[in-house]
Write a protein that holds these residues in place. Structure first.
Motif, PDB file in Angstrom:
ATOM      1  N   MET A  54     -23.539   7.696 -12.221  1.00  0.00           N
ATOM      2  CA  MET A  54     -24.095   7.946 -10.888  1.00  0.00           C
ATOM      3  C   MET A  54     -23.118   8.733 -10.031  1.00  0.00           C
ATOM      4  N   TRP A  55     -21.873   8.284 -10.089  1.00  0.00           N
ATOM      5  CA  TRP A  55     -20.827   8.937  -9.302  1.00  0.00           C
ATOM      6  C   TRP A  55     -20.712  10.408  -9.687  1.00  0.00           C
ATOM      7  N   TYR A  56     -20.694  10.657 -11.014  1.00  0.00           N
ATOM      8  CA  TYR A  56     -20.619  12.032 -11.500  1.00  0.00           C
ATOM      9  C   TYR A  56     -21.836  12.827 -11.038  1.00  0.00           C
ATOM     10  N   SER A  57     -23.004  12.173 -11.061  1.00  0.00           N
ATOM     11  CA  SER A  57     -24.238  12.917 -10.805  1.00  0.00           C
ATOM     12  C   SER A  57     -24.358  13.346  -9.348  1.00  0.00           C
ATOM     13  N   ILE A  58     -23.609  12.734  -8.441  1.00  0.00           N
ATOM     14  CA  ILE A  58     -23.665  13.168  -7.041  1.00  0.00           C
ATOM     15  C   ILE A  58     -23.350  14.650  -6.938  1.00  0.00           C
ATOM     16  N   PHE A  59     -22.348  15.098  -7.709  1.00  0.00           N
ATOM     17  CA  PHE A  59     -21.868  16.470  -7.564  1.00  0.00           C
ATOM     18  C   PHE A  59     -22.648  17.455  -8.411  1.00  0.00           C
ATOM     19  N   LYS A  74     -15.660  29.275 -26.997  1.00  0.00           N
ATOM     20  CA  LYS A  74     -14.316  29.607 -27.480  1.00  0.00           C
ATOM     21  C   LYS A  74     -13.426  29.933 -26.281  1.00  0.00           C
ATOM     22  N   GLY A  75     -12.230  29.393 -26.282  1.00  0.00           N
ATOM     23  CA  GLY A  75     -11.310  29.672 -25.194  1.00  0.00           C
ATOM     24  C   GLY A  75     -11.600  28.905 -23.924  1.00  0.00           C
ATOM     25  N   ILE A  76     -12.465  27.911 -24.006  1.00  0.00           N
ATOM     26  CA  ILE A  76     -12.811  27.141 -22.815  1.00  0.00           C
ATOM     27  C   ILE A  76     -11.613  26.309 -22.356  1.00  0.00           C
ATOM     28  N   GLY A  77     -10.681  26.037 -23.295  1.00  0.00           N
ATOM     29  CA  GLY A  77      -9.527  25.207 -22.953  1.00  0.00           C
ATOM     30  C   GLY A  77      -8.624  25.868 -21.937  1.00  0.00           C
ATOM     31  N   LYS A  78      -8.649  27.210 -21.891  1.00  0.00           N
ATOM     32  CA  LYS A  78      -7.823  27.879 -20.892  1.00  0.00           C
ATOM     33  C   LYS A  78      -8.520  27.881 -19.538  1.00  0.00           C
ATOM     34  N   GLU A  79      -9.851  27.982 -19.600  1.00  0.00           N
ATOM     35  CA  GLU A  79     -10.597  28.027 -18.344  1.00  0.00           C
ATOM     36  C   GLU A  79     -10.770  26.644 -17.726  1.00  0.00           C
ATOM     37  N   MET A  80     -11.013  25.637 -18.569  1.00  0.00           N
ATOM     38  CA  MET A  80     -11.235  24.285 -18.056  1.00  0.00           C
ATOM     39  C   MET A  80     -10.361  23.300 -18.821  1.00  0.00           C
ATOM     40  N   PRO A  81      -9.036  23.322 -18.596  1.00  0.00           N
ATOM     41  CA  PRO A  81      -8.146  22.515 -19.446  1.00  0.00           C
ATOM     42  C   PRO A  81      -8.374  21.008 -19.312  1.00  0.00           C
ATOM     43  N   VAL A  82      -8.606  20.521 -18.095  1.00  0.00           N
ATOM     44  CA  VAL A  82      -8.714  19.066 -17.912  1.00  0.00           C
ATOM     45  C   VAL A  82      -9.970  18.540 -18.583  1.00  0.00           C
ATOM     46  N   THR A  83     -11.079  19.279 -18.383  1.00  0.00           N
ATOM     47  CA  THR A  83     -12.342  18.809 -18.951  1.00  0.00           C
ATOM     48  C   THR A  83     -12.283  18.793 -20.462  1.00  0.00           C
ATOM     49  N   LEU A  84     -11.713  19.869 -21.045  1.00  0.00           N
ATOM     50  CA  LEU A  84     -11.609  19.881 -22.499  1.00  0.00           C
ATOM     51  C   LEU A  84     -10.649  18.793 -22.972  1.00  0.00           C
ATOM     52  N   GLY A  85      -9.651  18.445 -22.132  1.00  0.00           N
ATOM     53  CA  GLY A  85      -8.757  17.349 -22.500  1.00  0.00           C
ATOM     54  C   GLY A  85      -9.524  16.043 -22.625  1.00  0.00           C
ATOM     55  N   ILE A  86     -10.417  15.768 -21.652  1.00  0.00           N
ATOM     56  CA  ILE A  86     -11.234  14.547 -21.725  1.00  0.00           C
ATOM     57  C   ILE A  86     -12.116  14.587 -22.958  1.00  0.00           C
ATOM     58  N   PHE A  87     -12.724  15.760 -23.181  1.00  0.00           N
ATOM     59  CA  PHE A  87     -13.580  15.928 -24.361  1.00  0.00           C
ATOM     60  C   PHE A  87     -12.784  15.627 -25.616  1.00  0.00           C
ATOM     61  N   LYS A 116     -12.582  28.513 -14.303  1.00  0.00           N
ATOM     62  CA  LYS A 116     -13.892  27.883 -14.143  1.00  0.00           C
ATOM     63  C   LYS A 116     -13.808  26.380 -13.977  1.00  0.00           C
ATOM     64  N   SER A 117     -12.596  25.858 -13.804  1.00  0.00           N
ATOM     65  CA  SER A 117     -12.483  24.397 -13.847  1.00  0.00           C
ATOM     66  C   SER A 117     -13.114  23.773 -12.612  1.00  0.00           C
ATOM     67  N   LYS A 118     -13.652  22.587 -12.822  1.00  0.00           N
ATOM     68  CA  LYS A 118     -14.285  21.858 -11.726  1.00  0.00           C
ATOM     69  C   LYS A 118     -13.206  21.282 -10.835  1.00  0.00           C
ATOM     70  N   PRO A 119     -13.500  21.070  -9.543  1.00  0.00           N
ATOM     71  CA  PRO A 119     -12.543  20.378  -8.691  1.00  0.00           C
ATOM     72  C   PRO A 119     -12.250  18.984  -9.249  1.00  0.00           C
ATOM     73  N   ILE A 120     -10.992  18.566  -9.101  1.00  0.00           N
ATOM     74  CA  ILE A 120     -10.583  17.309  -9.733  1.00  0.00           C
ATOM     75  C   ILE A 120     -11.348  16.129  -9.149  1.00  0.00           C
ATOM     76  N   LYS A 121     -11.789  16.287  -7.888  1.00  0.00           N
ATOM     77  CA  LYS A 121     -12.556  15.232  -7.227  1.00  0.00           C
ATOM     78  C   LYS A 121     -13.831  14.903  -7.993  1.00  0.00           C
ATOM     79  N   GLU A 122     -14.442  15.971  -8.557  1.00  0.00           N
ATOM     80  CA  GLU A 122     -15.696  15.764  -9.245  1.00  0.00           C
ATOM     81  C   GLU A 122     -15.499  15.219 -10.647  1.00  0.00           C
ATOM     82  N   LEU A 123     -14.241  15.298 -11.129  1.00  0.00           N
ATOM     83  CA  LEU A 123     -13.980  14.827 -12.492  1.00  0.00           C
ATOM     84  C   LEU A 123     -13.478  13.395 -12.535  1.00  0.00           C
ATOM     85  N   ILE A 124     -13.204  12.812 -11.343  1.00  0.00           N
ATOM     86  CA  ILE A 124     -12.607  11.466 -11.325  1.00  0.00           C
ATOM     87  C   ILE A 124     -13.421  10.446 -12.129  1.00  0.00           C
TER      88      ILE A 124
END
Lengths: 145, 494
Positions: B97-102, B372-385, B456-464
């Motif tokens: 739910m929290w994620y879906s707000i954003f 391909k190469g998404i890790g450079k654009e969105m490092p934190v998200t790919l880290g969670i993945f 392209k990374s999302k704001p960290i607030k939205e990834l919490i």
């Protein structure tokens, strides 16, 4: 189908159907019937009204917004009343709500209000289902404007 | 005080229904709706947490609803298994739910947003009901509510594929609930009861002369609930539904909706039929075959997918195979690990789907080769993945490893050594389809060519919320000893 004959007969018929529906709801706890049965009778009367008088006239008379509001309030009241009864029962104080006496109208305790709530919800839900299958869409946009 | 805490399971369902589902249509402003739902879900999570602590301290309890004692009224039986699964459900739902707000408004029309939240409240209430109840027909009613609500959260996107997927799900799922209803009818005709404990008493008395009738009902339950929980040959609805739904719905579908029927199935096996009757029948062998095939074929199907969310959906089929394999082993460790894996997979798959959803949302692509190469654009998200994928592959300390390790131990314990090969092959196949995404995302000269760091990374607030989900997942892996002991204490009293 919209002729003068049908309109006039329906004008006489609908109050009869609605009175019968209300009777079934109100006497559900001491005779055969109840919220679901009575609600489906009431719902059929509104569906009949819509088929005869057309959707625009009906939407003016029964706007989507108010029907939705009625359903929500009825559900909230049903949920809180029944939930309160469950909770009171858990604490062993269900004596507040009296047990009904057969053949006495105002005796069913909480069953009458619960039946009325169910009747309202079923009426409006039946009406919505009929519109959905007949017209494909609830009158969504133009009722909210 | 303890009387008050025993009220919490019912109270959480009532709060979800009254304030979550029935009050929302009356509200107009979207901000209020969002805040209300976050508050309700956090409250339910807190209530489940307190219930869990109460159960851990004072042991399981029975809660009676419906003004009459057990055979007539409905009974909630809250033990360690029920409370831990209930906590997992409400926690994951809150985070999603929290994620879906954003992100929700980018995927579905603005008008449908409140509809989505209503359906989610209904869904969580019905799933908690399935988990808590000890009345077989009450469970069926909650199962139906959860099916319709799940169809709703698929269809909420209003695209052609969604309607197709939801109708497919509705048809197959209705077939499943029809089979369950038929099973209940058979059982009721034998026993005359709907309460699980009372049915069990009657079944033991009737087991000798009505064996065939009982076996038929057992198979009806297994197949019916198997369809709903995507057991391997009946999984056909799952990939379409999970791929086309909006990402928060996919996370909920794959981490909550397909788990609840399994809990119901375990209750039916152990509380209704009892372990003696089940182990005399061949139903556990059936579960082993279906689970084993699911583990291998699900991974093989996933290997061939080109769309990212479809790959993750097929991976869910494989992971459900682990759960059914654990149940099918028939010993205490196997069942414990099946339940542990439900919790682990619920946490892992939701963070996997949410991070995949943020890839899709930020880049607009769907296919794996575009990432391909998404890790450079969105490092934190790919880290969670990566963390979640490593857990599913089975890297030590992460929960996926714990369940695979213990599943291997359980299969040795039950004397079925050949299952080790299936577990190993399935883990390797998991690695085969998850590693290319991660490696192509982070490494390779060609892949990283022309990509801008964190562009392209999302704001960290939205990834919490996703980060919290993955941290809890790691914690469940670290604390696996106590979690498994807690579940085991629930199984021994079942």
């Amino acid at each position: 189908m919209k002729t003068k004959i049908i309109e006039n007969i329906v004008k006489i018929l609908i109050p009869l159907i609605q009175v019968f529906g209300i009777y079934v709801i109100l006497f559900g706890h001491i005779s055969p019937g109840g919220g679901f049965a009575g609600g489906s009778i009431l719902g059929s009367s509104i569906i009949l009204f819509r088929f005869v008088y057309g959707s625009e006239h009906t939407d003016k008379k029964y706007p989507y917004k108010y029907l939705m509001r009625t359903v929500s309030i009825a559900l909230i009241m049903y949920g809180s009343l029944k939930g309160m009864l469950f909770i009171l029962d858990h604490f062993g104080i269900d004596k507040i709500i009296p047990v009904g006496v057969p053949n006495t109208f105002l005796s069913g305790g909480s069953i009458i209000p619960l039946n009325i709530m169910i009747g309202l919800v079923v009426t409006i839900t039946f009406y919505f289902i009929a519109i959905l299958f007949e017209e494909g869409e609830l009158e969504y946009e133009h009722a909210s404007e | 005080m303890s009387q008050l805490i025993q009220l919490f399971p019912l109270l959480s369902i009532l709060i979800l229904l009254i304030f979550g589902a029935f009050l929302t249509p009356l509200l107009k402003r979207k901000k209020i709706i969002l805040k209300l739902h976050i508050a309700i879900n956090s409250l339910v999570t807190a209530l489940s947490f307190i219930t869990l602590f109460y159960v851990a301290k004072f042991g399981p309890f029975v809660f009676q609803i419906g003004h009459y004692p057990a055979p007539f009224g409905i009974v909630f039986k809250i033990g360690p298994i029920e409370s831990s699964i209930g906590l997992m459900f409400s926690f994951v739902m809150t985070m999603v739910m929290w994620y879906s707000i954003f992100s929700l408004e980018k995927e579905i029309k603005e008008k449908r947003v409140s509809f989505f939240y209503i359906l989610n409240s209904l869904l969580l209430a019905s799933l908690l009901g399935i988990v808590y109840t000890s009345d077989i027909f009450n469970g069926y009613v909650f199962l139906e509510v959860s099916t319709l609500a799940a169809c709703g959260i698929i269809i909420v996107k209003d695209k052609k594929e969604n309607i197709k997927a939801a109708i497919k799900y509705l048809l197959l799922s209705s077939l499943g609930s029809g089979l369950v209803l038929m099973g209940i009818a058979f059982i009721y005709s034998i026993s005359g009861h709907l309460n699980m404990t009372y049915i069990h008493g009657e079944i033991i008395a009737a087991a000798s002369d009505k064996t065939n009738l009982l076996l038929i009902s057992l198979i009806l339950f297994t197949i019916g609930l198997g369809i709903k929980s995507a057991m391997f040959p009946m999984h056909v609805w799952l990939p379409d539904a999970h791929t086309n739904a909006p990402s928060p719905s996919s996370a909920i579908l794959s981490s909550l909706v397909i788990k609840a029927p399994v809990v119901f199935l375990i209750k039916i096996y152990y509380l209704v039929y009892g372990i003696e009757f089940i182990s005399n029948s061949n139903v556990f062998e059936l579960l082993l075959i279906f689970g084993g095939f699911g583990m291998i074929m699900g991974s093989l199907f996933a290997r061939r997918q080109k769309i990212l969310k479809r790959l993750i959906a097929y991976s869910s089929v494989a992971q459900m195979g682990y759960i059914f394999l654990g149940i099918g082993l028939g010993n205490e460790l196997g069942l414990t690990i099946a339940i542990y894996h439900m919790i682990a997979h619920g946490l892992t798959k939701s963070s996997l789907f949410l991070s995949a959803g943020s890839f899709i949302e930020q880049t607009g692509f769907k296919n794996i080769e575009d990432f391909k190469g998404i890790g450079k654009e969105m490092p934190v998200t790919l880290g969670i993945f990566t963390l979640s994928a490593l857990s599913l592959i089975g890297i030590p300390v992460l929960p996926g490893f714990i369940s695979k390790w213990n599943l291997a131990l359980a299969s040795i314990e039950s004397g079925k050594i050949y299952l080790l090969a299936i577990i190993l092959i399935s883990s390797l196949l998991n690695a085969v389809y998850y590693f290319p995404i991660i490696i192509n995302g982070y490494f390779g000269e060609d892949n990283l060519d022309g990509k801008v760091f964190r562009s392209k990374s999302k704001p960290i607030k939205e990834l919490i919320p996703v980060i919290i989900l993955s941290l809890v997942m790691v914690a469940v892996g670290f604390l696996s000893g106590s979690v498994i002991n807690f579940i085991k204490s629930g199984i021994s009293i079942m």
